[in-house]
Scaffold this motif. Structure first.
Motif, short mmCIF file in Angstrom:
data_model
loop_
_atom_site.label_atom_id
_atom_site.label_comp_id
_atom_site.label_asym_id
_atom_site.label_seq_id
_atom_site.Cartn_x
_atom_site.Cartn_y
_atom_site.Cartn_z
N SER A 1 0.82 -1.21 0.00
CA SER A 1 0.00 0.00 0.00
C SER A 1 0.86 1.26 0.00
O SER A 1 2.06 1.23 0.33
N ALA A 2 0.24 2.36 -0.36
CA ALA A 2 0.97 3.62 -0.51
C ALA A 2 1.66 4.01 0.80
O ALA A 2 1.06 4.03 1.87
N LEU A 3 2.94 4.29 0.69
CA LEU A 3 3.75 4.78 1.79
C LEU A 3 4.10 6.23 1.47
O LEU A 3 4.48 6.54 0.34
N SER A 4 3.99 7.12 2.46
CA SER A 4 4.13 8.55 2.19
C SER A 4 5.38 9.13 2.85
O SER A 4 5.67 8.85 4.01
N GLY A 5 6.11 9.94 2.09
CA GLY A 5 7.20 10.74 2.63
C GLY A 5 8.41 9.95 3.04
O GLY A 5 8.60 8.78 2.68
N LEU A 6 9.28 10.60 3.82
CA LEU A 6 10.47 9.99 4.40
C LEU A 6 10.32 10.05 5.91
O LEU A 6 10.17 11.14 6.48
N GLN A 7 10.39 8.88 6.57
CA GLN A 7 10.17 8.82 8.01
C GLN A 7 11.23 7.93 8.65
O GLN A 7 11.47 6.82 8.19
N SER A 8 11.84 8.43 9.73
CA SER A 8 12.82 7.64 10.47
C SER A 8 12.34 7.43 11.89
O SER A 8 11.47 8.15 12.39
N GLY A 9 12.93 6.43 12.57
CA GLY A 9 12.60 6.14 13.96
C GLY A 9 13.84 6.05 14.81
O GLY A 9 14.98 6.05 14.30
N SER A 10 13.67 5.99 16.12
CA SER A 10 14.77 5.77 17.08
C SER A 10 15.92 6.73 16.87
O SER A 10 17.09 6.33 16.79
N ASN A 11 15.62 8.02 16.75
CA ASN A 11 16.63 9.08 16.57
C ASN A 11 17.41 8.95 15.28
O ASN A 11 18.54 9.44 15.17
N GLY A 12 16.84 8.29 14.29
CA GLY A 12 17.51 8.11 13.01
C GLY A 12 17.51 9.39 12.19
O GLY A 12 16.52 10.14 12.14
N SER A 13 18.62 9.66 11.52
CA SER A 13 18.74 10.83 10.66
C SER A 13 18.19 10.53 9.27
O SER A 13 18.09 9.37 8.85
N ILE A 14 17.86 11.59 8.54
CA ILE A 14 17.38 11.48 7.16
C ILE A 14 18.25 12.35 6.27
O ILE A 14 18.35 13.57 6.50
N VAL A 15 18.87 11.73 5.27
CA VAL A 15 19.73 12.45 4.33
C VAL A 15 19.28 12.10 2.92
O VAL A 15 19.27 10.94 2.52
N LEU A 16 18.91 13.14 2.16
CA LEU A 16 18.57 12.97 0.75
C LEU A 16 19.30 14.04 -0.03
O LEU A 16 19.08 15.24 0.18
N SER A 17 20.18 13.62 -0.93
CA SER A 17 20.86 14.55 -1.83
C SER A 17 20.45 14.24 -3.25
O SER A 17 20.09 13.10 -3.58
N ALA A 18 20.50 15.26 -4.11
CA ALA A 18 20.10 15.07 -5.50
C ALA A 18 20.97 15.94 -6.40
O ALA A 18 21.26 17.09 -6.06
N SER A 19 21.35 15.40 -7.56
CA SER A 19 22.09 16.17 -8.55
C SER A 19 21.20 17.13 -9.31
O SER A 19 21.68 17.97 -10.06
N GLY A 20 19.88 17.01 -9.12
CA GLY A 20 18.91 17.93 -9.68
C GLY A 20 18.12 18.60 -8.59
O GLY A 20 18.64 18.94 -7.53
N SER A 21 16.82 18.77 -8.81
CA SER A 21 15.94 19.41 -7.84
C SER A 21 15.26 18.38 -6.95
O SER A 21 15.11 17.21 -7.32
N ILE A 22 14.85 18.83 -5.76
CA ILE A 22 14.08 18.00 -4.83
C ILE A 22 12.74 18.70 -4.59
O ILE A 22 12.71 19.87 -4.19
N THR A 23 11.65 17.97 -4.83
CA THR A 23 10.31 18.47 -4.55
C THR A 23 9.68 17.60 -3.49
O THR A 23 9.65 16.37 -3.61
N LEU A 24 9.17 18.22 -2.42
CA LEU A 24 8.61 17.50 -1.29
C LEU A 24 7.11 17.77 -1.24
O LEU A 24 6.67 18.89 -0.99
N ASN A 25 6.31 16.72 -1.48
CA ASN A 25 4.86 16.84 -1.53
C ASN A 25 4.19 16.04 -0.42
O ASN A 25 4.68 14.97 -0.03
N ASP A 26 3.05 16.55 0.06
CA ASP A 26 2.25 15.78 1.00
C ASP A 26 1.75 14.52 0.31
O ASP A 26 1.40 14.54 -0.88
N GLY A 27 1.71 13.43 1.04
CA GLY A 27 1.34 12.16 0.44
C GLY A 27 -0.15 11.89 0.51
O GLY A 27 -0.96 12.75 0.90
N SER A 28 -0.53 10.67 0.16
CA SER A 28 -1.93 10.28 0.17
C SER A 28 -2.51 10.22 1.57
O SER A 28 -3.73 10.20 1.74
N ASP A 29 -1.64 10.21 2.61
CA ASP A 29 -2.15 10.24 3.98
C ASP A 29 -2.64 11.64 4.37
O ASP A 29 -3.30 11.80 5.40
#
Length: 393
Positions: free
Chosen positions: A152-180
């Motif tokens: 089923s549809a999973l939305s966004g980027l989510q971490s647990g237990s003090n986990g960091s989130i790193v996303l790099s891109a050689s182009g653009s990054i667009t962050l949209n609200d998901g189906s939730d």
């Protein structure tokens, strides 16, 4: 369609494992790990699903849509170059996705990822949109008929237990609200740090938040926050926003919010502020543009102190920059200053700020902005207008 099912581990050796036409590839390693050797390629004309109770080690997977699920970690095979290529990618791990030293490498259009008890480390080769991704893959049964298996549809980027989130891109990054439709697109648990680093533009169309970690937002050609969007952390977490060739544009009802950490903004073009709030210090820098009030009916900066450094003006005669700060200092190279403060009293003194910038491995480097004293202007129109509406200056 091709289906591989093992009770206790699945290993894919060197070479190409492919469907040349339309069809799905389904791999289930059971209670073991799923391991692709660094020189193996799995390619399907349609979708691929990889699932294991142990680690899923990815070398190269190519498909229309890809779903990877692990009750442990999802990691890159040593020596692999491009791990996952697809129009849409769904990653779901009970522990971590990628590592700080070896992120998963991607060439995908749409992405969602969940790491229940760890961090997320991803590197995209082009433009990418973070939103909702669901994948359905056909599984071949003992009678050669197929059964659709839906993740089923999973939305966004989510971490647990003090986990960091790193996303790099050689182009653009667009962050949209998901189906939730919860308004959130990137959420790091607890003290987890966040780095969103785009060689193009970085567009926040939904909330980015950490419990108390540091947030670093980089958009080389510009950073924007859409209507109702908040970038937020708490505790002593800091927020750093930078753009080497663009500016910061905040929609009139968007916000950048820290609790007891500093907020530092450094851009080339204009800094257009709606609302920035912290109990600590704020520094705004535009090396080739102005620092402007993007919402006349809001307090633009509420903080202990404000430092500003603009190549052109700060505020405008028709729309002063609104603050609630204890101390202010700043300069313009070629422009006037129009500032209106509504805290109890205002000190024109010396200010500085520092942020903790998140690196690709989620480590921290301190960005200490040089202090400024007084209010100094330059250029043909070098007026200084400071108004205090409730107290003394």
């Amino acid at each position: 369609n091709i289906t591989l099912v093992a009770g206790n581990g699945l290993s894919i050796g060197s070479g190409v494992f492919t469907i040349t036409g339309a069809g799905d590839i389904f791999m289930d390693a059971g209670i073991g790990a799923l391991l692709q050797s660094s020189t193996s390629t799995t390619a399907a004309g349609e979708n691929v699903r990889l699932v294991a109770t142990g680690d899923v080690t990815v070398a190269e997977v190519i498909a229309d849509k890809i779903s990877v699920l692990s009750s442990a970690n999802i990691v890159t095979a040593p020596g692999a170059s491009l791990n996952l290529s697809a129009s849409a990618l769904r990653l779901d791990a009970e522990q971590a996705i990628g590592t700080g030293t070896d992120p998963l490498t991607l060439s995908v259009s749409e992405l969602s990822a969940l790491a229940d008890t760890g961090g997320i480390f991803l590197s995209e080769s082009d433009d990418i949109t973070v939103s909702s991704v669901g994948v359905t893959t056909d599984k071949v049964g003992a009678d050669a008929t197929t059964t659709p298996i839906a993740d089923s549809a999973l939305s966004g980027l989510q971490s647990g237990s003090n986990g960091s989130i790193v996303l790099s891109a050689s182009g653009s990054i667009t962050l949209n609200d998901g189906s939730d439709t919860d308004g959130s697109v990137v959420a790091a648990n607890g003290s987890g740090n966040i780095l969103l680093d785009a060689a193009g533009a970085l567009a926040l169309n939904a909330d980015v938040s950490s419990g108390s970690g540091n947030i670093t937002l980089i958009g080389t050609s510009g950073v924007s926050l859409a209507s109702s969007v908040t970038a937020q952390t708490a505790g002593t977490g800091t927020i750093d926003v930078s753009s080497l060739a663009g500016g910061l544009t905040m929609a009139t009802d968007s916000s950048i919010t820290a609790l007891d950490g500093d907020v530092v903004v450094e851009t080339s073009a204009d800094v257009r502020v709606a609302g920035i709030t912290t109990n600590a210090d704020v520094s705004l820098t535009s090396t080739a543009g102005s620092i402007l009030d993007n919402q006349a009916d809001r307090i633009n900066v509420s903080a202990s102190s404000l430092r500003f450094d603009a190549n052109a003006g700060f505020g405008a005669s028709s729309n002063a920059f609104d603050t609630q700060v204890g101390t202010v200092a700043g300069r313009t190279i070629d422009g006037a200053v129009f500032l209106q403060d509504s805290a109890d009293d205002l000190i024109i003194g010396s200010t500085q700020a520092s942020s903790e910038v998140v690196a690709a491995d989620s480590s921290i480097t301190v960005n200490a902005v040089a202090p400024l004293s007084g209010i100094v202007t330059g250029g043909a129109d070098a007026s200084i207008v400071v108004t205090q509406t409730t107290g003394s200056i």
